[in-house]
Design an enzyme around this catalytic site. Sequence first.
Site, PDB file in Angstrom:
ATOM      1  N   GLU A  48      -8.146  89.649 -14.930  1.00  0.00           N
ATOM      2  CA  GLU A  48      -8.019  90.068 -14.433  1.00  0.00           C
ATOM      3  C   GLU A  48      -9.665  90.345 -14.321  1.00  0.00           C
ATOM      4  O   GLU A  48     -10.285  89.842 -12.652  1.00  0.00           O
ATOM      5  CB  GLU A  48      -7.773  91.721 -13.888  1.00  0.00           C
ATOM      6  CG  GLU A  48      -8.342  92.961 -15.345  1.00  0.00           C
ATOM      7  CD  GLU A  48      -7.492  92.892 -16.191  1.00  0.00           C
ATOM      8  OE1 GLU A  48      -6.824  92.190 -16.988  1.00  0.00           O
ATOM      9  OE2 GLU A  48      -6.606  93.922 -16.219  1.00  0.00           O
ATOM     10  N   CYS A  76      -7.095  98.396 -17.502  1.00  0.00           N
ATOM     11  CA  CYS A  76      -8.325  98.591 -18.793  1.00  0.00           C
ATOM     12  C   CYS A  76      -9.086  99.529 -18.391  1.00  0.00           C
ATOM     13  O   CYS A  76      -9.181  99.675 -17.085  1.00  0.00           O
ATOM     14  CB  CYS A  76      -8.098  98.168 -20.260  1.00  0.00           C
ATOM     15  SG  CYS A  76      -9.633  97.118 -19.746  1.00  0.00           S
ATOM     16  N   CYS A  79     -11.954  97.061 -16.879  1.00  0.00           N
ATOM     17  CA  CYS A  79     -11.443  96.233 -15.683  1.00  0.00           C
ATOM     18  C   CYS A  79     -10.888  97.092 -14.598  1.00  0.00           C
ATOM     19  O   CYS A  79     -10.911  96.671 -13.146  1.00  0.00           O
ATOM     20  CB  CYS A  79     -10.065  95.222 -16.237  1.00  0.00           C
ATOM     21  SG  CYS A  79     -10.775  93.741 -17.349  1.00  0.00           S
TER      22      CYS A  79
END
Length: 142
Positions: A48, A76, A79
């Site tokens: 991402e 996470c 991100c």
Amino acid sequence: MNEALKEAKKAFIKDEVPVGAVVVYEGKIIARAHNLRESKQDFAGHAEFLAMKKASKKIGSWRLENCDVYVTLEPCSMCAGAMIQSRIRNLYYGAKDQKAGAVESVIKLLDNPFNHRIQYIGGIEASKASMMLKEFFKKLRS
């Protein structure tokens, strides 16, 4: 999400954790990526994150406020934070990440009162994303 799953498959083939992502703007995919952390030896090589960087370049702005991200695994904290900073409109993700998920599983970063709020929906095609991850780690262990 099917396009993100195709990206995850590319990562799987490259012996990368099979996570894929696409960025959609005005109903069209403008960026796609898959994990490249191992091959690039880059901590920011998450699907991402890479897709959002490509999208920024494509539209000529760091502001992605009219963009939606589809990713096969719950983001996470790095991100999810990048999504907040880039002002992503909507996040759609597949499998939950019980070890590092920063949307619903471990922490709920997107629910904090930052200057920008992201709408999110998880569990989209979660079984397909989870199966690919399980196959990858089973292969890695053998």
